[in-house]
Scaffold this motif. Structure first.
Motif, PDB file in Angstrom:
ATOM      1  N   ILE A   1      66.481  24.628  21.515  1.00  0.00           N
ATOM      2  CA  ILE A   1      66.948  24.768  22.897  1.00  0.00           C
ATOM      3  C   ILE A   1      68.310  25.452  22.824  1.00  0.00           C
ATOM      4  CG2 ILE A   1      67.551  23.563  25.021  1.00  0.00           C
ATOM      5  CD1 ILE A   1      65.744  21.257  24.060  1.00  0.00           C
ATOM      6  N   VAL A   2      68.324  26.744  23.162  1.00  0.00           N
ATOM      7  CA  VAL A   2      69.515  27.562  22.939  1.00  0.00           C
ATOM      8  C   VAL A   2      69.880  28.287  24.226  1.00  0.00           C
ATOM      9  CG1 VAL A   2      70.507  29.462  21.603  1.00  0.00           C
ATOM     10  CG2 VAL A   2      68.877  27.900  20.518  1.00  0.00           C
ATOM     11  N   ASN A   3      71.163  28.272  24.558  1.00  0.00           N
ATOM     12  CA  ASN A   3      71.656  29.099  25.652  1.00  0.00           C
ATOM     13  C   ASN A   3      71.883  30.500  25.107  1.00  0.00           C
ATOM     14  OD1 ASN A   3      71.608  27.048  27.495  1.00  0.00           O
ATOM     15  ND2 ASN A   3      73.762  26.509  27.249  1.00  0.00           N
ATOM     16  N   ASP A   4      71.060  31.456  25.552  1.00  0.00           N
ATOM     17  CA  ASP A   4      71.088  32.804  24.998  1.00  0.00           C
ATOM     18  C   ASP A   4      71.914  33.699  25.901  1.00  0.00           C
ATOM     19  OD1 ASP A   4      70.621  35.176  23.722  1.00  0.00           O
ATOM     20  OD2 ASP A   4      68.738  35.519  24.770  1.00  0.00           O
TER      21      ASP A   4
ATOM     22  N   VAL B   1      53.226  38.700  16.649  1.00  0.00           N
ATOM     23  CA  VAL B   1      54.649  38.932  16.375  1.00  0.00           C
ATOM     24  C   VAL B   1      54.788  39.378  14.927  1.00  0.00           C
ATOM     25  CG1 VAL B   1      56.928  37.850  16.200  1.00  0.00           C
ATOM     26  CG2 VAL B   1      55.375  37.209  18.069  1.00  0.00           C
ATOM     27  N   TRP B   2      55.439  40.517  14.702  1.00  0.00           N
ATOM     28  CA  TRP B   2      55.608  40.994  13.334  1.00  0.00           C
ATOM     29  C   TRP B   2      57.031  40.774  12.803  1.00  0.00           C
ATOM     30  CZ3 TRP B   2      59.097  44.970  12.330  1.00  0.00           C
ATOM     31  CH2 TRP B   2      59.520  45.717  13.427  1.00  0.00           C
ATOM     32  N   MET B   3      57.983  40.535  13.702  1.00  0.00           N
ATOM     33  CA  MET B   3      59.363  40.246  13.282  1.00  0.00           C
ATOM     34  C   MET B   3      60.010  39.385  14.350  1.00  0.00           C
ATOM     35  SD  MET B   3      61.944  40.324  11.305  1.00  0.00           S
ATOM     36  CE  MET B   3      61.460  41.450   9.998  1.00  0.00           C
ATOM     37  N   SER B   4      60.915  38.499  13.942  1.00  0.00           N
ATOM     38  CA  SER B   4      61.619  37.633  14.886  1.00  0.00           C
ATOM     39  C   SER B   4      63.047  37.445  14.414  1.00  0.00           C
ATOM     40  CB  SER B   4      60.912  36.275  15.010  1.00  0.00           C
ATOM     41  OG  SER B   4      61.537  35.474  15.982  1.00  0.00           O
ATOM     42  N   ILE B   5      63.998  37.915  15.218  1.00  0.00           N
ATOM     43  CA  ILE B   5      65.423  37.849  14.877  1.00  0.00           C
ATOM     44  C   ILE B   5      66.143  37.034  15.941  1.00  0.00           C
ATOM     45  CG2 ILE B   5      67.530  39.185  14.511  1.00  0.00           C
ATOM     46  CD1 ILE B   5      65.785  41.483  13.537  1.00  0.00           C
ATOM     47  N   ASP B   6      66.806  35.977  15.534  1.00  0.00           N
ATOM     48  CA  ASP B   6      67.554  35.127  16.461  1.00  0.00           C
ATOM     49  C   ASP B   6      68.822  35.864  16.879  1.00  0.00           C
ATOM     50  OD1 ASP B   6      68.945  33.163  17.816  1.00  0.00           O
ATOM     51  OD2 ASP B   6      68.393  31.571  16.422  1.00  0.00           O
ATOM     52  N   PRO B   7      69.002  36.156  18.196  1.00  0.00           N
ATOM     53  CA  PRO B   7      70.191  36.900  18.620  1.00  0.00           C
ATOM     54  C   PRO B   7      71.471  36.074  18.548  1.00  0.00           C
ATOM     55  CG  PRO B   7      68.893  36.261  20.521  1.00  0.00           C
ATOM     56  CD  PRO B   7      68.097  35.869  19.318  1.00  0.00           C
ATOM     57  N   VAL B   8      71.343  34.748  18.509  1.00  0.00           N
ATOM     58  CA  VAL B   8      72.526  33.881  18.385  1.00  0.00           C
ATOM     59  C   VAL B   8      72.266  32.849  17.284  1.00  0.00           C
ATOM     60  CG1 VAL B   8      73.557  34.153  20.660  1.00  0.00           C
ATOM     61  CG2 VAL B   8      71.600  32.642  20.387  1.00  0.00           C
ATOM     62  N   PRO B   9      72.160  33.294  16.019  1.00  0.00           N
ATOM     63  CA  PRO B   9      71.802  32.373  14.939  1.00  0.00           C
ATOM     64  C   PRO B   9      72.925  31.380  14.647  1.00  0.00           C
ATOM     65  CG  PRO B   9      72.450  34.489  14.033  1.00  0.00           C
ATOM     66  CD  PRO B   9      72.417  34.662  15.522  1.00  0.00           C
TER      67      PRO B   9
ATOM     68  N   ASP C   1      73.772  30.503  11.691  1.00  0.00           N
ATOM     69  CA  ASP C   1      74.494  31.139  10.587  1.00  0.00           C
ATOM     70  C   ASP C   1      73.652  32.305  10.098  1.00  0.00           C
ATOM     71  OD1 ASP C   1      72.583  30.121   8.517  1.00  0.00           O
ATOM     72  OD2 ASP C   1      73.458  28.190   9.105  1.00  0.00           O
ATOM     73  N   ILE C   2      74.199  33.076   9.184  1.00  0.00           N
ATOM     74  CA  ILE C   2      73.520  34.299   8.732  1.00  0.00           C
ATOM     75  C   ILE C   2      72.189  33.992   8.068  1.00  0.00           C
ATOM     76  CG2 ILE C   2      74.663  34.319   6.473  1.00  0.00           C
ATOM     77  CD1 ILE C   2      74.804  37.404   6.762  1.00  0.00           C
ATOM     78  N   TRP C   3      72.042  32.787   7.485  1.00  0.00           N
ATOM     79  CA  TRP C   3      70.816  32.447   6.779  1.00  0.00           C
ATOM     80  C   TRP C   3      69.665  32.165   7.735  1.00  0.00           C
ATOM     81  CZ3 TRP C   3      72.056  34.065   2.277  1.00  0.00           C
ATOM     82  CH2 TRP C   3      73.349  33.873   1.800  1.00  0.00           C
ATOM     83  N   HIS C   4      69.981  31.963   8.995  1.00  0.00           N
ATOM     84  CA  HIS C   4      68.935  31.669   9.980  1.00  0.00           C
ATOM     85  C   HIS C   4      68.750  32.820  10.976  1.00  0.00           C
ATOM     86  CE1 HIS C   4      69.992  27.634   8.477  1.00  0.00           C
ATOM     87  NE2 HIS C   4      68.722  27.347   8.721  1.00  0.00           N
ATOM     88  N   THR C   5      69.166  34.011  10.596  1.00  0.00           N
ATOM     89  CA  THR C   5      69.018  35.167  11.481  1.00  0.00           C
ATOM     90  C   THR C   5      67.541  35.480  11.725  1.00  0.00           C
ATOM     91  OG1 THR C   5      71.110  36.096  10.730  1.00  0.00           O
ATOM     92  CG2 THR C   5      69.565  37.605  11.796  1.00  0.00           C
ATOM     93  N   ILE C   6      66.739  35.404  10.680  1.00  0.00           N
ATOM     94  CA  ILE C   6      65.298  35.658  10.817  1.00  0.00           C
ATOM     95  C   ILE C   6      64.579  34.331  11.033  1.00  0.00           C
ATOM     96  CG2 ILE C   6      63.212  36.493   9.672  1.00  0.00           C
ATOM     97  CD1 ILE C   6      64.896  38.539   8.227  1.00  0.00           C
TER      98      ILE C   6
END
Length: 389
Positions: free
Chosen positions: A194-197, A364-372, A374-379
């Motif tokens: 649950i993220v405020n984007d 879905v072929w790729m998924s990138i978190d716009p507000v991760p 940390d860097i390890w959870h970007t994908i």
């Protein structure tokens, strides 16, 4: 005596292509091949807003099949290949409307079905946008709730299609009010996706927020109230915490018109109580009165190809002639986002015409978190190569 005569053929060797010419030919071939693939088979899209969470997330990259419903022939042929509205990285239009062609749909191997996740061109003119041709309007993605001829009703947040309860997608979100004795923060909500984007295309989108703090006189405790957009599975987890003192769904009340809701000028409709109404079907004839004009007047005016249409709350004229009934010329669909309280969809702007349908979202072929976090959870590894249901 016969003489064998040999004909001499002057075979002039073709000049060898320069390296630049070879490169240019390769690029041209690649562009033509990519354009044909994009036009006839699959096209890549990105999810810009959380209106389909948690089924699809902001930052998901997906392929949309044009084979399912059939590709459309281009209405606007004068366009730079592999562009949509603008030249990459600029505000310069990538097309010319000097030539506008009638659009046809090639044969597909299925039709739009209830529950399909569909990409389509946003039907009305989007605020701030030029008056784009149909095939260049902004792309939206929603779940198809009603197909042509369906009777759709939304009651207290539940969707009924032809008097049958429409199944809620497993990852669909809706709004809840949660009372707790604990102060919750971004770190807590992120554990439950649950993220405020604040980086989506039309953000900010608020999926959780504190609403109030108050004293519970019966237990002499301070409770904190939160409005949260979450899946049912997540809410069931929250119910197990002993510091959660109450969870209630947040719903609009019946028979109360909500500003900004489609056709609410003549009907007491809101996000959670909408209809009943019939989704327009090609060949279907309706009588025209104050209620039906509010629902179908914009369709007759915008999408049916009629000339000189005037719509008022009381009547419709076509070609300066008032009409008392109308027969639709094409099929329409009713689309709703899975994030029911955080979605601008058919409940706000109405029906999607058949000629606005782009294709079916398949995986879905790729998924990138716009507000991760940390860097390890970007994908988002668990979203990669996932099928869309």
């Amino acid at each position: 005596m016969f003489w064998n005569k040999t004909k001499t053929v002057d075979r002039t060797a073709k000049p060898k292509k320069s390296a630049l010419r070879e490169w240019a030919d390769s690029v041209l071939f690649a562009v033509i091949a990519a354009t044909l693939i994009r036009f006839l088979t699959f096209e890549a899209f990105a999810i810009p807003t959380p209106s389909m969470e948690n089924s699809l997330m902001v930052g998901d990259y997906l392929f949309v099949s044009k084979l399912h419903y059939g590709a459309r022939t281009p209405k606007t042929p004068l366009q730079i290949p592999l562009t949509h509205q603008k030249i990459w990285g600029t505000n310069i239009p990538s097309y010319s409307t000097a030539i506008q062609l009638p659009s046809y749909r090639l044969p597909g191997f299925s039709r739009v079905k209830n529950g399909d996740v569909v990409v389509f061109n946003y039907p009305p003119r989007k605020a701030g946008d030029p008056d784009y041709p149909t095939d260049l309007k902004t792309n939206y993605i929603k779940r198809c709730i009603g197909i042509p001829g369906d009777v759709v009703t939304i009651q207290s947040g539940n969707v009924y299609v032809n008097n049958k309860l429409f199944p809620v997608p497993d990852q669909a979100e809706t709004s809840y009010f949660i009372k707790t004795t604990e102060v919750l923060d971004e770190r807590f909500f992120r554990k439950y996706d649950i993220v405020n984007d604040f980086k989506s295309a039309e953000g900010p989108f608020i999926n959780w927020q504190p609403l109030e703090s108050y004293n519970d006189s019966t237990k002499l405790a301070t409770l904190v109230g939160y409005r949260v957009n979450a899946t049912k599975a997540t809410i069931d987890k929250f119910k197990a915490f002993d510091w959660v003192k109450g969870i209630e769904p947040v719903l609009e009340q019946p028979n109360q018109a909500q500003p900004g809701i489609y056709a609410s000028s003549a009907n007491p409709w809101n996000l959670d109580n909408f209809g009943p109404f019939t989704v327009p079907k090609k060949g279907m004839t309706i009588p025209l009165n104050k209620q039906t004009i509010a629902v179908y007047g914009p369709v007759i005016e915008r999408y049916e190809g009629n000339s000189t249409v005037e719509v008022t709350p009381e009547r419709i004229t076509v070609g300066d002639q008032p009409i008392s009934s109308y027969t639709f010329k094409q099929d329409y669909y009713f689309m709703v986002g899975d994030n029911r309280h955080n979605s601008e969809d058919s409940r706000v702007w109405g029906f999607v015409p058949e000629d606005h349908i782009v294709g079916k979202a398949v995986f879905v072929w790729m998924s990138i978190d716009p507000v991760p976090a940390d860097i390890w959870h970007t994908i988002r590894w668990n979203h990669l190569f996932s099928l869309i249901n």
